[in-house]
Design an enzyme around this catalytic site. Structure first.
Site, PDB file in Angstrom:
ATOM      1  N   GLN A 177      82.790  12.739 -11.195  1.00  0.00           N
ATOM      2  CA  GLN A 177      82.859  12.693 -12.583  1.00  0.00           C
ATOM      3  C   GLN A 177      83.202  11.706 -13.164  1.00  0.00           C
ATOM      4  O   GLN A 177      83.261  11.405 -14.383  1.00  0.00           O
ATOM      5  CB  GLN A 177      84.164  13.792 -12.751  1.00  0.00           C
ATOM      6  CG  GLN A 177      84.189  15.167 -12.046  1.00  0.00           C
ATOM      7  CD  GLN A 177      85.525  15.846 -12.102  1.00  0.00           C
ATOM      8  OE1 GLN A 177      85.749  16.597 -13.195  1.00  0.00           O
ATOM      9  NE2 GLN A 177      86.138  15.886 -11.053  1.00  0.00           N
ATOM     10  N   VAL A 232      82.281   7.859 -14.500  1.00  0.00           N
ATOM     11  CA  VAL A 232      81.528   7.025 -15.195  1.00  0.00           C
ATOM     12  C   VAL A 232      81.434   5.496 -15.065  1.00  0.00           C
ATOM     13  O   VAL A 232      80.881   4.834 -15.680  1.00  0.00           O
ATOM     14  CB  VAL A 232      81.622   7.288 -16.617  1.00  0.00           C
ATOM     15  CG1 VAL A 232      81.432   8.779 -16.903  1.00  0.00           C
ATOM     16  CG2 VAL A 232      82.706   6.781 -17.293  1.00  0.00           C
ATOM     17  N   ASP A 233      82.475   5.015 -13.989  1.00  0.00           N
ATOM     18  CA  ASP A 233      82.569   3.823 -13.707  1.00  0.00           C
ATOM     19  C   ASP A 233      81.653   3.064 -13.046  1.00  0.00           C
ATOM     20  O   ASP A 233      81.769   1.706 -12.776  1.00  0.00           O
ATOM     21  CB  ASP A 233      84.155   3.547 -13.291  1.00  0.00           C
ATOM     22  CG  ASP A 233      84.372   4.212 -12.117  1.00  0.00           C
ATOM     23  OD1 ASP A 233      83.386   4.703 -11.091  1.00  0.00           O
ATOM     24  OD2 ASP A 233      85.472   4.677 -11.776  1.00  0.00           O
ATOM     25  N   HIS A 278      79.120  13.156 -15.259  1.00  0.00           N
ATOM     26  CA  HIS A 278      79.527  13.134 -16.598  1.00  0.00           C
ATOM     27  C   HIS A 278      78.868  11.652 -17.132  1.00  0.00           C
ATOM     28  O   HIS A 278      79.525  11.147 -18.080  1.00  0.00           O
ATOM     29  CB  HIS A 278      80.987  13.019 -16.602  1.00  0.00           C
ATOM     30  CG  HIS A 278      81.777  14.435 -16.417  1.00  0.00           C
ATOM     31  ND1 HIS A 278      83.190  14.293 -16.238  1.00  0.00           N
ATOM     32  CD2 HIS A 278      81.231  15.635 -16.554  1.00  0.00           C
ATOM     33  CE1 HIS A 278      83.322  15.740 -15.962  1.00  0.00           C
ATOM     34  NE2 HIS A 278      82.093  16.355 -16.007  1.00  0.00           N
ATOM     35  N   CYS A 285      70.161   6.468 -27.557  1.00  0.00           N
ATOM     36  CA  CYS A 285      70.018   6.454 -29.182  1.00  0.00           C
ATOM     37  C   CYS A 285      70.256   7.720 -29.589  1.00  0.00           C
ATOM     38  O   CYS A 285      70.068   8.653 -29.129  1.00  0.00           O
ATOM     39  CB  CYS A 285      68.466   6.180 -29.123  1.00  0.00           C
ATOM     40  SG  CYS A 285      67.660   6.118 -31.036  1.00  0.00           S
ATOM     41  N   CYS A 304      65.406   0.892 -33.316  1.00  0.00           N
ATOM     42  CA  CYS A 304      64.866   1.651 -34.275  1.00  0.00           C
ATOM     43  C   CYS A 304      65.842   1.595 -35.414  1.00  0.00           C
ATOM     44  O   CYS A 304      65.668   2.153 -36.429  1.00  0.00           O
ATOM     45  CB  CYS A 304      64.570   2.878 -33.915  1.00  0.00           C
ATOM     46  SG  CYS A 304      66.081   4.222 -33.593  1.00  0.00           S
ATOM     47  N   GLY A 306      90.864  13.135  -5.762  1.00  0.00           N
ATOM     48  CA  GLY A 306      91.806  12.600  -7.190  1.00  0.00           C
ATOM     49  C   GLY A 306      90.978  13.033  -8.365  1.00  0.00           C
ATOM     50  O   GLY A 306      90.910  12.326  -9.452  1.00  0.00           O
ATOM     51  N   SER A 356      92.042  16.255 -11.553  1.00  0.00           N
ATOM     52  CA  SER A 356      92.787  17.384 -11.908  1.00  0.00           C
ATOM     53  C   SER A 356      92.358  18.580 -11.691  1.00  0.00           C
ATOM     54  O   SER A 356      93.105  19.660 -12.040  1.00  0.00           O
ATOM     55  CB  SER A 356      93.579  16.956 -13.108  1.00  0.00           C
ATOM     56  OG  SER A 356      92.408  16.850 -13.957  1.00  0.00           O
TER      57      SER A 356
END
Ligand code: BJW
Length: 241
Positions: free
Chosen positions: A101, A103-104, A119, A127, A150, A187, A189
């Site tokens: 999960q 995003v690091d 995630h 964009c 753009c 790790g 919850s």
């Protein structure tokens, strides 16, 4: 040294059909803050403002300030012994599926090859006009909030509350959970769906369900084994890697 049951050791050694689902606690010992709990990102209740499309529409600058601060902080963090143990175990047991999960990007930095990222990715931008995403690892970004070529606003390529997960990611993770013999919930919850459904799927299909966390979660009562220890300590002991 963390204590494990003989059953768990046997399943790890056999290494057939192992799934690991990781959450923010996986990276805690790398210096990345968690979301919930003491000193978590959201202890001040700002989740609605920072992790929803509505919050972004209201105040893109505030949201980007938060993401930029996290990008800067995480760019200075390195994988910990837990990330490294999972990566080495994955090399030895290519059937293992690693679902995160987070995003690091720390699993990839540790050398884990195929990570199912539920995630998104903090170091990608998308964009808001055409929905196309691309990697952008520049730290700091040249302007906040950043804009696409753009002219439209860019947003972080992550999954906010109320949004769908990346196409195919949940399907792949669910299939792996259905087929696994051993499911490790590490790790997290275990309160954010649909990711939180994965251990339930695995357990229903007969997998041995193990939780590794520094405290009990809503998953603990249904787990076959709860290891109350930091991931960076328990995983090298468990995986022998
Ligand atoms: C340690 C440790 C150490 C500390 N060692 N451990 C079904 C039922 C109820 C609600 C829903 C449902 N289905 C969908 C929902 C709504 C919602 C949801 O789940 N809400 C609940 C909170 C109630 N889900 C969604 O909206 C999802 N989308 C979706 O379902 O789409 C379909 C849909 C669309 C429209 C309408 C309806 C359905 C999307 C969820 C996206 C989550 N996004 C975030 C932000 C990502 C971007 C970013 O990083 O900025 O993802 S929220 C945040 O929570 C982040 C995390 O990945 C996620 C999970 O958190 P995690 O990893 O568990 O971290 P913590 O902090 O909570 O816990 C850390 C744990 O580590 C703790 O237990 C510590 O004890 C432990 N720990 N140190 C080991 N050293």
């Amino acid at each position: 040294m963390t204590a494990f049951s003989a059953r768990l050791r046997e399943l790890v050694e056999r290494g057939r059909g192992v799934v690991a689902l990781t959450g923010a606690g996986m990276s805690a010992e790398s210096g990345v803050p968690t979301f919930r709990g003491q000193s978590g990102f959201w202890e001040d209740g700002s989740v609605e403002d920072l992790a929803t499309a509505a919050g972004f529409a209201r105040d893109p600058r505030r949201v980007w300030d938060w993401y930029e601060a996290r990008r800067i902080q995480i760019s200075r963090c390195a994988p910990n012994a837990g990330h490294l143990a999972l990566a080495r175990y994955g090399e030895m047991h290519p059937e293992m599926r690693l679902v995160t999960q987070n995003v690091d990007g720390l699993h990839a930095a540790a050398g884990s090859g195929r990570v199912i990222a539920l995630h998104g990715d903090l170091f990608r931008v998308r964009c808001t006009r055409d929905g196309l995403s691309r990697e952008d690892r520049r730290v700091p970004l040249p302007e906040i909030p950043p804009r696409c070529g753009c002219g439209a606003l860019l947003r972080p390529d992550v999954v906010w509350f109320g949004e769908l997960l990346p196409e195919g990611a949940m399907e792949e993770a669910t299939e792996a959970a259905r087929r696994c013999e051993l499911f490790l919930s590490i790790g997290t919850s275990a309160v954010v769906y649909p990711a939180a459904a994965l251990p339930e799927v695995a357990k229903r299909r007969g997998a041995y369900l193990v939780e590794i966390n520094i405290e009990e979660t809503p998953l603990s009562p249904v787990a076959d084994e709860v290891i109350l220890a930091p991931a960076a300590e328990a995983l090298p002991d468990l995986l022998g890697a």
